[in-house]
Design an enzyme around this catalytic site. Sequence first.
Site, PDB file in Angstrom:
ATOM      1  N   CYS A   1       0.745  -1.051  -0.098  1.00 25.11           N
ATOM      2  CA  CYS A   1      -0.042   0.069   0.014  1.00 25.11           C
ATOM      3  C   CYS A   1       0.971   1.265   0.145  1.00 25.11           C
ATOM      4  O   CYS A   1       2.050   1.066   0.351  1.00 25.11           O
ATOM      5  CB  CYS A   1      -1.079   0.189   1.086  1.00 25.11           C
ATOM      6  SG  CYS A   1      -2.031  -1.412   1.131  1.00 25.11           S
TER       7      CYS A   1
ATOM      8  N   LYS B   1       6.008  -4.305  -3.878  1.00 24.28           N
ATOM      9  CA  LYS B   1       7.498  -4.103  -3.810  1.00 24.28           C
ATOM     10  C   LYS B   1       7.928  -4.021  -2.410  1.00 24.28           C
ATOM     11  O   LYS B   1       8.889  -4.638  -1.920  1.00 24.28           O
ATOM     12  CB  LYS B   1       7.883  -2.678  -4.514  1.00 24.28           C
ATOM     13  CG  LYS B   1       9.341  -2.605  -4.532  1.00 24.28           C
ATOM     14  CD  LYS B   1       9.994  -3.392  -5.433  1.00 24.28           C
ATOM     15  CE  LYS B   1      11.576  -3.142  -5.676  1.00 24.28           C
ATOM     16  NZ  LYS B   1      12.094  -4.213  -6.667  1.00 24.28           N
TER      17      LYS B   1
END
Length: 610
Positions: free
Chosen positions: A2, A605
């Site tokens: 997020c 990521k």
Amino acid sequence: MCGITGIVTHDLDNIGELLVRCSSKLTYRGYDSVGVAAVRKGVVELRKDVGTIEEVDALLGLSKLKGDRGIAQLRWATYGAPNKINAQPHFGCKEIFYGAHNGNIHNYVEYRRELLDTGHIIRSENDGELCVHAVDKYYEQTGNMFDAVRLSTNDLKGAFAYVVGRSDQKEIYAVKMGSTLVAGVADDATIVSSDLPSILPLTNRVIYLADGEMLALTHDEVKIFRIDDGKQLERRPQISRVDARAAEKGGFPHFMLKEINEQPKVVQDLMGILEGQQNERWLRLLEDASRHYLVACGSSYNASIVGAYYFNRLAGLPIIHALGGQFEPMYGRTLNPDSITVLVSQSGETKDILNVLDMIYENDYGKTLGIVNVLGSTLMFKANSYVPMTCGYEISVPATKTYYSQSVIFAYLAAKLGERNGHLDPSEAKSFVKRLQTDLPKLTQTTIDRTGILAKNLAKTLIDVKDLYCLGYGFTDGVAREGALKIKEICYNHCEGMYSSEFKHGPLSIVTKKYPVIFVTTTEDSWMVINHINEVKARSGRTIIVGEQEASLTPYVAHSDDYLIVPKSDILLNPILDVIPLQLLSYFLSVDLGINPDLPRNLSKTLTVD
């Protein structure tokens, strides 16, 4: 996981455009859903839906939202399905409070029930909504937004950060409780975000936050407070030297291909740092320890496997490598005050790694050395010392240049340590370090140039293959596992990486006619790997080889495209080079399959959740 962004301006009225422009730099953190809450004249307009920021902007006109302040969020789903109602930002009970979070609220189930039982109107199954309701709850009790935000953290358990505001107040507030948060101060606006790339389009004057701190943002000031006692802290903005253009593709079709091609420069920059004065601190930490551990996740873990071979070969040092989540239950009670734990995290925020870091400090289990790419991260600040990967921002979700950098760091530290402890002759150590400095950048570029077309051709022959193996031996064990991970990550095909001599202990049964098995080898180990290749060839399987050209290996490939040949080097440089054709193979296969390799489904990521 997020990405959140909050911006307060001085009557600019273009908050939607600013939030979309800045938040688009956080796409690698989440792309299940996107939302923007914009405040104009005391009214919050909230637009959100499933999709990437480009898709939702085209659908809902996020960048056209008017207002002087607002919040945006890019979501990677954990609590609640990736649908519109679970997309963030969220409202409180009424459309007055608005906010979004990053991280996980661990007491989600019980706290949600508590809020519902006391009359709160909760609309989603997403834990981020509880952050807004916690502030709403305490505002009802105190009538003060600052106190409400500070007290809300007592109710929320987990590792998180959130941004929240009220429609009738000019300020936006933010808290950092275990997840990343960075603020910035521009001439006519302030910004807070999950990561630096989204700050840089607005300003290079940045403020890094520590856990347990909160912010109050107005259009011209960022105030920092300690959450425990509410005391204001003095902290001047720092000038970031990070080039904002690092987050651009630079003419490449995807960030992944750009970042693969940046690896020659990475090693040049990295060696300049490694040969600097700081290396004495790192080497002393390793020398003074009685026990050595290497802890990482994902691609970093695969690099750590390669690293363990380097420490054995060059320094005669046994180093125990483990996955972040595996480390405490498997090795936690073997640590002592003289231990050194090397913690590897590209983002410096990987939750499994930070859990190990906290466990070590809480129990006085020795020292820590971080290997980290993102400066200003929690790992950078909390480790006893840290080695920077010097990769710049790696935007594509699959790791390429950071894995490569980690492999070089391990090779360098092992050689220097071996020189100091007498395991390696000084002339050998100096010669190897020189090869890292002068030969490796050129060899890396040559490998990219030579194997690019080979990998592209090979990818076309694998487009209908849904299951394969990638096997390594010795130094290439971690390399093969990394190649397999890349194919899984961005091609959505099952590719299992494992030690090649283990293949006969069960998995060999899967081989049928033309079943593909990739073998990654060095010239030192090819004599052994040929035995494992023969086991596959005898069952009519298809063998693909990655390594230097050897006459003894050529007969084992049916087509020239099945031999990804890297330039001749030596046993110590070869494992660093062998990963490049595997990176390129996975990239071209992903593109051929119509997949965006930068944004593979279900992945993020930066993983700040357990």
